[in-house]
Design an enzyme around this catalytic site. Structure first.
Site, PDB file in Angstrom:
ATOM      1  N   PRO A 156       0.816  -1.224   0.000  1.00 17.68           N
ATOM      2  CA  PRO A 156       0.000   0.000   0.000  1.00 17.68           C
ATOM      3  C   PRO A 156       0.851   1.277   0.000  1.00 17.68           C
ATOM      4  O   PRO A 156       0.539   2.241  -0.695  1.00 17.68           O
ATOM      5  CB  PRO A 156      -0.818  -0.126   1.290  1.00 17.68           C
ATOM      6  CG  PRO A 156      -0.911  -1.598   1.539  1.00 17.68           C
ATOM      7  CD  PRO A 156       0.367  -2.189   1.031  1.00 17.68           C
TER       8      PRO A 156
ATOM      9  N   SER B 243       6.628   2.563  -6.668  1.00 18.69           N
ATOM     10  CA  SER B 243       7.844   2.798  -7.458  1.00 18.69           C
ATOM     11  C   SER B 243       9.110   2.659  -6.613  1.00 18.69           C
ATOM     12  O   SER B 243      10.139   2.190  -7.089  1.00 18.69           O
ATOM     13  CB  SER B 243       7.797   4.204  -8.072  1.00 18.69           C
ATOM     14  OG  SER B 243       6.654   4.327  -8.888  1.00 18.69           O
TER      15      SER B 243
ATOM     16  N   ILE C  44      -1.804  -7.325  -6.412  1.00 19.26           N
ATOM     17  CA  ILE C  44      -1.051  -8.518  -6.792  1.00 19.26           C
ATOM     18  C   ILE C  44      -1.844  -9.376  -7.786  1.00 19.26           C
ATOM     19  O   ILE C  44      -2.875  -9.969  -7.430  1.00 19.26           O
ATOM     20  CB  ILE C  44      -0.648  -9.342  -5.545  1.00 19.26           C
ATOM     21  CG1 ILE C  44       0.078  -8.441  -4.532  1.00 19.26           C
ATOM     22  CG2 ILE C  44       0.210 -10.541  -5.936  1.00 19.26           C
ATOM     23  CD1 ILE C  44       1.300  -7.694  -5.071  1.00 19.26           C
TER      24      ILE C  44
ATOM     25  N   ARG D 121       9.112  -7.109 -17.704  1.00 19.97           N
ATOM     26  CA  ARG D 121       8.926  -5.934 -18.566  1.00 19.97           C
ATOM     27  C   ARG D 121       8.993  -6.327 -20.039  1.00 19.97           C
ATOM     28  O   ARG D 121       8.276  -5.788 -20.881  1.00 19.97           O
ATOM     29  CB  ARG D 121      10.009  -4.889 -18.259  1.00 19.97           C
ATOM     30  CG  ARG D 121       9.763  -4.191 -16.954  1.00 19.97           C
ATOM     31  CD  ARG D 121      10.919  -3.343 -16.482  1.00 19.97           C
ATOM     32  NE  ARG D 121      10.574  -2.787 -15.179  1.00 19.97           N
ATOM     33  CZ  ARG D 121      11.444  -2.355 -14.283  1.00 19.97           C
ATOM     34  NH1 ARG D 121      12.738  -2.391 -14.529  1.00 19.97           N
ATOM     35  NH2 ARG D 121      11.021  -1.871 -13.132  1.00 19.97           N
TER      36      ARG D 121
ATOM     37  N   GLN E 293     -10.665   5.922 -32.805  1.00 22.81           N
ATOM     38  CA  GLN E 293     -10.986   7.046 -33.684  1.00 22.81           C
ATOM     39  C   GLN E 293     -11.375   6.552 -35.084  1.00 22.81           C
ATOM     40  O   GLN E 293     -12.338   7.043 -35.674  1.00 22.81           O
ATOM     41  CB  GLN E 293      -9.772   7.992 -33.755  1.00 22.81           C
ATOM     42  CG  GLN E 293     -10.103   9.395 -34.226  1.00 22.81           C
ATOM     43  CD  GLN E 293     -10.983  10.144 -33.225  1.00 22.81           C
ATOM     44  OE1 GLN E 293     -11.052   9.789 -32.057  1.00 22.81           O
ATOM     45  NE2 GLN E 293     -11.676  11.151 -33.715  1.00 22.81           N
TER      46      GLN E 293
ATOM     47  N   GLU F  95       4.850  -2.959 -13.447  1.00 22.34           N
ATOM     48  CA  GLU F  95       6.236  -3.373 -13.716  1.00 22.34           C
ATOM     49  C   GLU F  95       7.140  -2.161 -13.978  1.00 22.34           C
ATOM     50  O   GLU F  95       8.028  -2.194 -14.820  1.00 22.34           O
ATOM     51  CB  GLU F  95       6.284  -4.380 -14.874  1.00 22.34           C
ATOM     52  CG  GLU F  95       5.314  -5.519 -14.624  1.00 22.34           C
ATOM     53  CD  GLU F  95       5.828  -6.887 -14.966  1.00 22.34           C
ATOM     54  OE1 GLU F  95       7.030  -7.013 -15.223  1.00 22.34           O
ATOM     55  OE2 GLU F  95       5.014  -7.807 -14.957  1.00 22.34           O
TER      56      GLU F  95
ATOM     57  N   THR G 109       6.471   2.233 -13.784  1.00 26.93           N
ATOM     58  CA  THR G 109       5.721   3.199 -14.601  1.00 26.93           C
ATOM     59  C   THR G 109       6.613   3.722 -15.732  1.00 26.93           C
ATOM     60  O   THR G 109       7.832   3.518 -15.729  1.00 26.93           O
ATOM     61  CB  THR G 109       5.283   4.402 -13.741  1.00 26.93           C
ATOM     62  OG1 THR G 109       6.476   5.070 -13.275  1.00 26.93           O
ATOM     63  CG2 THR G 109       4.440   3.975 -12.544  1.00 26.93           C
TER      64      THR G 109
END
Ligand SMILES: Cc1cc2nc3c(=O)[nH]c(=O)nc-3n(C[C@H](O)[C@H](O)[C@H](O)COP(=O)(O)OP(=O)(O)OC[C@H]3O[C@@H](n4cnc5c(N)ncnc54)[C@H](O)[C@@H]3O)c2cc1C
Length: 386
Positions: free
Chosen positions: A129, A133, A158, A244, A337, A364, A366
């Site tokens: 919590p 980062s 998680i 990532r 669009q 993973e 920002t």
């Protein structure tokens, strides 16, 4: 040099994954999204295809494929549904690859075959919590108890946390040591003191399971510790190097899905007596999506090449992750669009692509964190903390 020529085997793997996505994932994606349903039948099928833990060596139940081939699978699953892709990424990259790299022989034998087959799921418990980062700053505590450990704390956001049989939990063993005090534990979720709560109301990734974990004085044996005390941060960072990459490959799939949907729709729908595809401004949006798709794919393949050839790739993986995730958001927005009003409802996949892509620039690491990793790599200066 990157060899862009796929082998016959890689082409076959890609073709098979494409058919699997078209036949098994896409037909159920809309209903799973509408009902926020974590599709355990689909998870079972992913396991049967060998798509969970595919980079793990065959002796532990994986397929022993290389990272470039893994990206081909993840791209197709990601084109189908990012919720299914999240299962593949978390299970394979965050959990299995960590156990294979850092686990003892006993831990590998105990967990990998069942995770690779999909018989069991695993989750990756890093975020808390108060700690996102700034991942080294964990509050979850692990204290020695005889030969074993007691673990207490909370984990937030998680993925797969309500279904996992094993949780890879990162905890602080000695707050004075900072990130050097962190350790990684393989915690069976059936342990006394372990509980999970489902997170509701997500913008996207609705068919993915997301949990809050409460760890209330859980007792684990010495055999739960993965790596040495003090290795926790390294375990987490090496997992994210793989995770990532997997997220980036999934986003190539979203980009490609946006191109496919937009080309088909713009050729079929007519306005002013001509197909939408005949208007230059519509073609511009499609061309932008194609460039984003191709550039993302090339960056993912480059990172995969570096991984497969054992070269450093943290920065290149961050470049691929940053570019592909932002490209997926842009492409999905463009695709809506192109579809006009029809793009705003779930008759077409593009609105789900946008909602699902949005989380990839957050989890993973920002986009800002990826930029700081890239900036640190090229300047030698860490700007992560002011
Ligand atoms: C659906 C979902 C699934 C997830 N799955 C998992 C999982 O399986 N396991 C797991 O451990 N975590 C998981 N996460 C957590 C995810 O990794 C975190 O949300 C992410 O790392 C960001 O942390 P935070 O949300 O606390 O944001 P914060 O760290 O509070 O960041 C908020 C904002 O501040 C910016 N910021 C923070 N620090 C800096 C800085 N130094 N410089 C510049 N900008 C900065 C960020 O870029 C961001 O824009 C998941 C999240 C979601 C939403």
């Amino acid at each position: 040099m990157i060899d862009f020529e796929l082998t016959d085997e890689q082409r076959l793997v890609r073709e098979t994954a494409r058919e699997f996505a078209d036949k098994e994932i896409i037909p159920v994606a809309r209903e799973n999204d509408r009902n926020a349903r974590f599709d355990t039948d689909l998870v079972k099928k992913l396991g049967e295809m060998g798509y969970l833990g595919s980079i793990v060596s065959e002796e532990y139940g994986g397929r022993g494929i290389d990272y470039r081939t893994y990206a081909l699978i993840v791209e197709e699953v990601g084109r189908g549904d990012s919720s299914a892709r999240t299962v593949v990424s978390v299970q394979t990259s965050l959990v299995c690859s960590s156990i294979e790299r850092w686990g003892t022989e006993e831990q590998k034998q105990r967990w990998l075959p069942r995770l690779c087959s999909g018989e069991a799921l695993g989750c990756f418990g890093l975020t808390e919590p108060d700690t996102g980062s700034d991942a080294a700053n964990l509050k979850t505590r692990a204290t020695r108890d005889g030969d074993g450990w007691r673990i207490s704390g909370q984990k937030q956001w998680i993925s797969l946390g309500n279904y996992a049989e094993v949780a890879l939990i990162f905890a602080q063993t000695d707050p004075e040591q900072g990130h050097r005090g962190l350790a990684a534990f393989l915690v069976p979720t059936a342990s006394d003191g372990f509980s999970s709560t489902e997170v509701h109301g997500k913008l996207g990734l609705r068919a993915s399971d997301t949990a809050e974990l409460a760890l209330d004085d859980i007792a684990v044996g010495a055999d739960a510790l993965m790596g040495e005390v003090g290795d926790g941060f390294k375990v987490a960072m090496s997992a994210l190097d793989s995770g990532r990459y997997s997220v980036a490959a999934g986003c190539v799939g979203i980009c490609q899905g946006c191109v496919d949907a937009s080309v088909a729709y713009s050729k079929e729908r007519e306005q002013f007596g001509r197909p939408l595809a005949a208007f230059q401004l519509v073609q511009e949006m499609i061309a932008d999506m194609v460039v984003d798709t191709e550039a993302s794919r090339a960056l993912v393949w480059r990172a995969g090449f570096l991984k497969d050839t054992g070269q450093p790739n943290t920065m290149e993986t961050s470049v691929a992750k940053l570019y592909s995730t932002e490209a997926a958001v842009r492409s999905a927005n463009n695709a809506i669009q192109v579809h006009g009003g029809s793009g705003y409802v779930d008759d077409y996949p593009v609105e789900r692509y946008l909602r699902d892509a949005r989380v990839t620039t957050l989890y993973e690491g920002t986009s800002q964190i990826q930029k700081l990793i890239i900036g640190r790599a090229v300047t030698g200066i860490n700007a992560m903390t002011p």
